[in-house]
Design an enzyme around this catalytic site. Structure first.
Site, mmCIF file in Angstrom:
data_model
loop_
_atom_site.group_PDB
_atom_site.id
_atom_site.type_symbol
_atom_site.label_atom_id
_atom_site.label_comp_id
_atom_site.label_asym_id
_atom_site.label_seq_id
_atom_site.Cartn_x
_atom_site.Cartn_y
_atom_site.Cartn_z
ATOM 1 C CB CYS A 151 7.599 9.537 -8.938
ATOM 2 S SG CYS A 151 8.450 8.368 -9.889
ATOM 3 C CB CYS B 258 -7.130 1.332 -9.784
ATOM 4 S SG CYS B 258 -6.186 0.146 -10.816
ATOM 5 C CB CYS C 269 -3.729 3.550 -7.212
ATOM 6 S SG CYS C 269 -2.606 2.463 -6.509
ATOM 7 C CG ASP D 73 2.746 -6.206 5.706
ATOM 8 O OD1 ASP D 73 2.922 -5.057 5.875
ATOM 9 O OD2 ASP D 73 3.893 -6.891 5.240
ATOM 10 C CB CYS E 10 -2.463 -5.309 -9.026
ATOM 11 S SG CYS E 10 -3.193 -4.247 -7.818
ATOM 12 C CB CYS F 251 0.801 -2.231 -11.359
ATOM 13 S SG CYS F 251 0.349 -0.421 -11.268
ATOM 14 C CB SER G 188 3.359 0.779 5.372
ATOM 15 O OG SER G 188 4.058 1.821 5.017
HETATM 16 O O1 LIG Z 1 5.636 -8.555 -0.395
HETATM 17 P P1 LIG Z 1 6.652 -7.635 -0.663
HETATM 18 O O2 LIG Z 1 6.993 -7.590 -1.998
HETATM 19 O O3 LIG Z 1 7.816 -7.860 0.425
HETATM 20 O O4 LIG Z 1 5.892 -6.325 -0.404
HETATM 21 C C1 LIG Z 1 5.014 -5.995 0.565
HETATM 22 C C2 LIG Z 1 5.817 -5.386 1.644
HETATM 23 O O5 LIG Z 1 6.594 -4.265 1.279
HETATM 24 C C3 LIG Z 1 6.302 -2.970 1.926
HETATM 25 O O6 LIG Z 1 6.860 -2.484 3.149
HETATM 26 P P2 LIG Z 1 8.348 -1.513 2.814
HETATM 27 O O7 LIG Z 1 9.320 -2.580 3.282
HETATM 28 O O8 LIG Z 1 8.383 -1.221 1.533
HETATM 29 O O9 LIG Z 1 7.996 -0.537 3.872
HETATM 30 P P3 LIG Z 1 7.243 0.098 5.126
HETATM 31 O O10 LIG Z 1 6.171 -0.983 5.342
HETATM 32 O O11 LIG Z 1 7.978 0.389 6.125
HETATM 33 O O12 LIG Z 1 6.427 1.207 4.409
HETATM 34 C C4 LIG Z 1 4.597 -3.373 2.440
HETATM 35 O O13 LIG Z 1 4.320 -2.505 3.547
HETATM 36 C C5 LIG Z 1 4.865 -4.822 2.959
HETATM 37 O O14 LIG Z 1 5.608 -4.904 4.072
HETATM 38 N N1 LIG Z 2 6.693 6.068 -9.811
HETATM 39 C C1 LIG Z 2 6.592 6.664 -10.857
HETATM 40 O O1 LIG Z 2 5.896 7.550 -10.947
HETATM 41 C C2 LIG Z 2 7.769 6.698 -11.882
HETATM 42 C C3 LIG Z 2 7.795 7.869 -13.083
HETATM 43 C C4 LIG Z 2 8.204 7.195 -14.366
HETATM 44 N N2 LIG Z 2 7.596 6.330 -15.018
HETATM 45 C C5 LIG Z 2 9.667 6.754 -13.935
HETATM 46 O O2 LIG Z 2 10.075 5.606 -14.048
HETATM 47 O O3 LIG Z 2 10.707 7.794 -13.954
HETATM 48 S S1 SF4 Z 3 -2.751 -1.974 -10.574
HETATM 49 FE FE1 SF4 Z 3 -2.778 -1.834 -8.433
HETATM 50 S S2 SF4 Z 3 -1.002 -0.837 -7.844
HETATM 51 FE FE2 SF4 Z 3 -1.579 -0.214 -9.984
HETATM 52 S S3 SF4 Z 3 -2.644 1.572 -9.851
HETATM 53 FE FE3 SF4 Z 3 -4.208 -0.014 -9.997
HETATM 54 S S4 SF4 Z 3 -4.525 -0.704 -7.858
HETATM 55 FE FE4 SF4 Z 3 -2.566 0.556 -7.827
HETATM 56 MG MG LIG Z 4 5.954 -2.934 4.962
#
Ligand SMILES: O=P(O)(O)OC[C@H]1O[C@H](OP(=O)(O)OP(=O)(O)O)[C@H](O)[C@@H]1O
Ligand SMILES: NC(=O)CC[C@H](N)C(=O)O
Ligand code: SF4
Ligand SMILES: [Mg+2]
Length: 477
Positions: A6, A451, A242, A355, A454, A392, A290
């Protein structure tokens, strides 16, 4: 593109300027952190909340800015991590005279709900944010002050949180959890004598304000007619920023903890090229969007051609969105299905595909199939984030182990065996993951201030030994 964690914003104008238009711009600049719902709140009114993207309500902006005109506002874009993805759970939430917007996850919400009284928490009936707000409001009424209340709440509450609050007495507050899991910055716009706190500096820039600094972990900021006041509600000095923000979640234009995200990602690509120098490749392509800066950095470091071999659909409703932050797998698959390869670039080539993360593997599987169909000779996949093996509970939505691509169903595997299992399942010819040391060094932040739970499975920074949950237990659906 849209979805991570968020996004929150809080704005206060000392010159009395109506800052609701600024809040809308700020939320649009945070849209990549949550694409499920959004909202704004001003004093003495019920929050305004809408499902979907901020831009989806553009025909209403003029009316909203007039009806909610105020020199004080908070706002939120939601990526649900706890509780269902409904309008009711959209934020800001109002409890008595306090509205709250939250980025993070309260990991011990059931326990906290026992302190609140009434019904105990289930993800079907509420979000973690509502429980935190109810507890905070009762602590404020017992202790008088927000700072005192937060200093108690931080000991009762386990998890990550960046909050903005607005009270009916026209004060805006911002608080960041003691370890700084989630980002938060402070900006100032001189022309309007206006302060802004937001999840990322992309929002500060969007309203024409200047980035002042990161909000300190454990800091409470109050914005009111008295200007900016700040106090500490925690003296904890250990940090757990994070690391996933730096590879995926945050906007490339943002600056956090002294690092620019775009430059960090490019540098991560350069460092990764030293770890996996695939010199016989014909070209390097990013998985849009990304991973673009990392792929560029990787290609530049090795002197290999960088090209755009894959394009994301900009025209369908969901196509341009982020797939990973979608709450439902069917939508994640649909978004990735519309990433189109350019045959003329790919056919007959050995491509290194970069990626930024491989979480559930939804994206990688779809991309590799598409590249094969486009005639790629060999596909080497290199991931800028280490293998994600553990859920996470600090603000990102992968709460169960069995949804992860690395899930081995109890079979003990070393790193090489695990990588081999994932490589086979996504169909690549080679798979290489980054490691935490390399990532932290590329960003320039000490590894032990970040962090990596994960990937490491060490939950010490959260202070819990979690019993891993199911999605149903966290999301209620
Ligand atoms: O292994 P997965 O569970 O598929 O997650 C990882 C993928 O998801 C995210 O992209 P996303 O489609 O959210 O958007 P972006 O790269 O355009 O920001 C991230 O950049 C990876 O490409
Ligand atoms: N991604 C977030 O920070 C989520 C905020 C809150 N835990 C919700 O689910 O609404
Ligand atoms: S567990 Fe992974 S995704 Fe969650 S806050 Fe830590 S580094 Fe970020
Ligand atoms: Mg992506």
């Amino acid at each position: 593109m849209v979805k991570e964690n968020c996004g929150v914003v809080g704005i206060f104008s000392l010159s009395g300027t109506n800052v609701v238009p600024m809040a809308i711009d700020a939320l649009r600049a945070l849209q990549h952190r949550g694409q499920e719902a959004w909202g704004v709140a001003i004093p003495n009114k019920e929050p305004l909340k809408r499902l979907g993207l901020v831009s989806g309500a553009s025909s209403e902006f003029k009316k909203i800015c007039e009806e909610y005109a105020s020199p004080a506002v908070i706002g939120h874009v939601r990526y649900s991590t706890m509780g269902r993805s409904t309008l009711e759970n959209a934020q800001p939430l109002k409890v008595k005279d306090l509205c709250i917007a939250h980025n993070g996850t309260i990991a011990n919400v059931q326990e906290l709900s026992n302190l609140v009284g009434g019904c105990s928490f289930t993800p079907q009936n509420a979000s973690d944010t509502l429980v935190a707000a109810q507890r905070l409001v009762s602590l404020i009424s017992e202790n008088g002050q927000m700072g005192k209340a937060l200093s108690i709440l931080k000991n009762e509450m386990v998890g990550s949180y960046c909050f903005t609050f607005i009270s009916d007495d026209n004060s805006v507050f911002a608080a960041r959890d003691p370890k700084g899991f989630r980002p938060m910055v402070l900006g100032y716009k001189e022309s309007d004598d206006t302060y802004i706190v937001a999840s990322e500096s992309s929002a500060v820039s969007a309203v024409g304000a200047k980035l002042q600094r990161d909000v300190k972990p454990g800091e409470l900021i109050k914005l009111s007619k008295n200007g900016l006041e700040t106090e500490r509600f925690s003296e904890d000095t250990s940090r757990a920023h994070c690391s996933f923000e730096f590879t995926y979640f945050a906007h490339p234009s943002s600056n956090m903890e002294g690092a620019n995200i775009y430059i960090s990602r490019k540098n991560i690509g350069r460092f990764l090229a030293k770890k996996f120098p695939i010199r016989d490749a014909d070209l390097v392509i990013p998985v849009p969007d990304s991973a673009r800066p990392a792929a560029l950095g990787y290609a530049q470091e090795l002197g290999i051609t960088f090209d755009e071999g894959l394009l994301k659909d900009r025209y369908s409703k969901k196509g341009p969105l982020r797939s990973f932050i979608e709450p439902h797998q069917s939508d994640r698959i649909e978004i990735n299905r519309w990433i189109i390869p350019i045959k003329e670039i790919i056919a007959g080539k050995h491509v290194v595909v970069i990626d930024d993360s491989l979480v559930r593997g939804t994206s990688s599987k779809a991309i590799i199939q598409a590249l094969r169909r486009a005639g790629a000779k060999k596909i080497s996949m290199v991931i800028t984030y280490p293998p994600i093996k553990f859920p996470c509970y600090a603000g990102i939505d992968f709460p169960s182990q069995d949804e992860l691509a690395t899930f081995s169903d109890g079979k003990v595997m070393n790193e090489a065996e695990l990588t081999e299992m994932v490589r086979k399942s996504i169909g690549a010819d080679f798979l290489g993951y980054n490691d935490a040391e390399n990532l932290a060094a590329a960003v320039g932040i000490p590894k032990d201030s970040m962090c990596f739970t994960c990937s490491s499975g060490n939950y010490d920074s959260l202070g819990i030994t979690p019993e891993f949950k199911t999605r149903l237990e966290m999301k209620g659906e």
